[in-house]
Structure formats: C-alpha cells, structure tokens
Write a protein that holds these residues in place. Sequence first.
Motif, PDB file in Angstrom:
ATOM      1  N   GLN A   1       0.853  -1.188   0.000  1.00 51.16           N
ATOM      2  CA  GLN A   1       0.000   0.000   0.000  1.00 51.16           C
ATOM      3  C   GLN A   1       0.886   1.235   0.000  1.00 51.16           C
ATOM      4  O   GLN A   1       1.910   1.278   0.690  1.00 51.16           O
TER       5      GLN A   1
ATOM      6  N   SER B   1      -4.390   7.067  -1.611  1.00 46.17           N
ATOM      7  CA  SER B   1      -4.202   5.736  -1.043  1.00 46.17           C
ATOM      8  C   SER B   1      -4.502   4.706  -2.113  1.00 46.17           C
ATOM      9  O   SER B   1      -5.523   4.806  -2.811  1.00 46.17           O
ATOM     10  N   GLN B   2      -3.599   3.737  -2.247  1.00 40.82           N
ATOM     11  CA  GLN B   2      -3.795   2.682  -3.234  1.00 40.82           C
ATOM     12  C   GLN B   2      -3.128   1.397  -2.757  1.00 40.82           C
ATOM     13  O   GLN B   2      -1.966   1.400  -2.366  1.00 40.82           O
TER      14      GLN B   2
ATOM     15  N   THR C   1      -7.300  -3.538  -5.567  1.00 37.28           N
ATOM     16  CA  THR C   1      -5.861  -3.469  -5.774  1.00 37.28           C
ATOM     17  C   THR C   1      -5.550  -3.161  -7.236  1.00 37.28           C
ATOM     18  O   THR C   1      -6.394  -3.338  -8.119  1.00 37.28           O
ATOM     19  N   LYS C   2      -4.334  -2.702  -7.450  1.00 45.21           N
ATOM     20  CA  LYS C   2      -3.808  -2.466  -8.789  1.00 45.21           C
ATOM     21  C   LYS C   2      -2.428  -3.093  -8.891  1.00 45.21           C
ATOM     22  O   LYS C   2      -1.829  -3.477  -7.886  1.00 45.21           O
TER      23      LYS C   2
ATOM     24  N   ALA D   1      -0.177   1.620  -9.835  1.00 44.04           N
ATOM     25  CA  ALA D   1      -0.247   2.367  -8.582  1.00 44.04           C
ATOM     26  C   ALA D   1       0.836   3.445  -8.519  1.00 44.04           C
ATOM     27  O   ALA D   1       0.580   4.569  -8.061  1.00 44.04           O
TER      28      ALA D   1
ATOM     29  N   ASP E   1      -0.163   6.323 -10.765  1.00 45.75           N
ATOM     30  CA  ASP E   1      -1.213   7.126 -10.123  1.00 45.75           C
ATOM     31  C   ASP E   1      -0.632   7.998  -9.015  1.00 45.75           C
ATOM     32  O   ASP E   1      -1.050   9.153  -8.835  1.00 45.75           O
TER      33      ASP E   1
END
Length: 412
Positions: free
Chosen positions: A49, A60-61, A101-102, A107, A110
């Motif tokens: 994360q 946040s990702q 999730t990615k 992520a 981004d």
Amino acid sequence: MVQHEGSNSGDEGSSIPDNPAKGIPTGKYHLVGWGIDTTGRRLIDEIVQIAGFTPTSKFSQYIMPFADLNPMYSRRHNIRVINMPRYRRLKDLKTSQFVKTKSEISALQDFLQWLESVKGEDVDGIILIYHEVRKAAPGMLLEALRRYQLVERFSKVVKGFANGFNIAQTKCANTTKYFSLRVMSKILLNKEEENFSSAVDRARASFEIAVHLAQGERLELDGKPSAEATGKEQHVVDFVCPFVNPISAEEDEIKTFKVLLERQNTFRPVFCDLLKASRSERQHASYLRRLLAENNINYDKLKEAYDTGAKEGLEKVIKNEIANAKEKDLNELLEILDCFFDPEKKAVQPKTPRFYPQYNNRRRQRFNNKNQSSNSDSHSPNASTDNPTTEPVSDDTSPRSEEPEKTAVAAQ
C-alpha cells in the motif's frame, strides 16, 4: 504462490544505513506526508500500500504483491493475501472486506500523477516526510520506481525525503527518550488510541507532527492552528529543509548499500548453518557477516590469508582491519572462519535450532481424531436399531419369485 523465507537468509540487518541527512537549500516547497506498507524491509521486498497526505488532498492505493505476506507483516498491516483457484485478493483483516488493488506500475503512475497535481506550478518541488525508526521506505520506493524507469519523472517533482524521527529526535531530546510515531502522536497531538497499521494513518500523523514541531519553533505564532496548515508555509518549509535528504543522496546510499550486500553475500557459505538457527543467533551471525563487509573484507581475501598463514593469517587480517568490534566478537569470528577453512575441523554449529510451528500437523491430527470418533460411533452395536429409516427385511417371497412356481404348475 511465492512464499517468503522470513529471516532464513539472515537479512535482519540488511536495511539501508541511516546516514545523516545532507539537507537542501530553502525555497518554495510543499510538504507532503507519505507512507508505505510492505512485505518486508529489504530492497527486494514489495509495496502493498502507498499513501500520501495533505490537508487538502489524500492518496491511497493497495497493490497486489507477487509474494504472500509473512505472518509478522500481515499482523502489522492488518491485511492478508487470499489465494483463490483462479485469482488472488487482498483482504482487510479489520473490516473483513476485500480491498481494490492495482498492479505496481499502475499504482506508482497514479501516485506520481497525484504528486504532480499537488505540486502545481507555484512551488519548486515536494518534500516527502515519513516517520521511521530505521529508514527503509525511501530506498524501497526508489527501487520500485527504477523497475519501471520512473525515477527521472519522480525526481522532477520530489526534491527529497525527510524522516520525522530524526526531526523529533533533534527537537524533543530534552522532553522524551522515545521518538516513535505512537509516542510523538500521544505527546504532541494528544492522540492516545491511534492505530498506525495503515500507511494512510502514518502519512497523516507524520505530516501533523512535523507541522506541530515547526509551529513550536516560531517565536510569534499568528494564531493559526497547526491542523489548518497546508504544508506550504515558509516557516514550515525552512524548518524541515535541514532534515531533507535529496534524491541524489538516496541514490548514492542505495548504490553503496548494494556493493555492501554483494560483499556480504560472499560469506553465505561460512554462516550457512548459523543463519538457519534461532532468531537471536541469526541476528548475531548477520552482525558478524556485516562486520566483515563494512571493513572491506570479502571471502577471497580471507581465503588467501588462510592459504598463506593458516589461522595466524586470518587473525592478522581480522585484528588489523576490523577496529569497530569487541574482542569477544573478533574471537568468535576467528573461530568460525578457522573451523570453516580447516578441513580437519567441524564447522561451528548453532546452539539452538530454528523452531518451525507445526500448524498443519496439528490441524491434520484434529481432523484424524474427528474422523476416528465418527467412525467409532457408526460401528456401535445400537447404530442400526437407532436408525429410524431402517426397515425390517421380510421372509415372504416377492411376486417375481412366485412366477416360476405358477408356470411350473400350469405345465403339469
């Protein structure tokens, strides 16, 4: 799926050395709190994360890692990888909900896009502030960015990293002896029941603590509370700049650390058995191995010294070139190396073997006991009489059994 080896490789001491920050010149910067959750503390570990915080914007990702989280980091971050037959999902253990999730590259892209939007055009760059007792996050982020050729784009936006732990240690040395995020949040922010298992909460707390300390440095406050600070105030930026380590300095530390790791890994055959022992012995073996690497001693150098002068040659190299160690550690190191290179001696063995919990065996034993109890109940004498669906067997002949008799009578 890929499983972590835990500390089997003896990487307890393989974190990047926390050198003093070089600082950057004061300017128009924007302070941003950030944090990451990872599968470990090594450079090869993965980010699970990534989060960023400003009072006006948040990021946040979650990222799906290739490896499963080991139990320690799963409990620390309250997340767990659930392996399905066809796919994998990330589960929040606090809410028992699956999170979106990615991939790592998506992520990171981004995150860079969010940093670029936060930076805008009115500031020279962003200062990422985090709070760690032992620095690991900057190196792991830069390594992840390097895998996808994103370091150059990142360097155009971010000027450097600032560790809030170093700031608190410098400014609060006369107030407290402990400077962890939880202690600083309790003392400075009056938040006693904070949960810092998530990167989002750590990013927010890191920002608020730095701003609070910066406000305390001002001789005259303008009445504006620290909670409303945006991170662009000049007094906040001037306060943080001496504690910032620029990107170039972080890159140099990573390069130096990789060379140290290569030299340290040449001693893996020497400490192989000790790195499979209990945690305390693994940590001590890692310390001894790193002691050699930090003093520019590799395996080939010790091998040559032993071939030339046997144990006396090893002792000469160790005693003359290692100055930052205790006499006890030097003697233990000499014994380990001498027993390894001498074919007539047995290698030093660990005192305590490593303990592996037999969770699967316990589960299998409970399952077998349950089956045995159910089988014993099914073979009990009263099992057939207690079954209401069992019908008595009749001795009378069925209609089909009477047909041959009738045909025989008709034939007579």
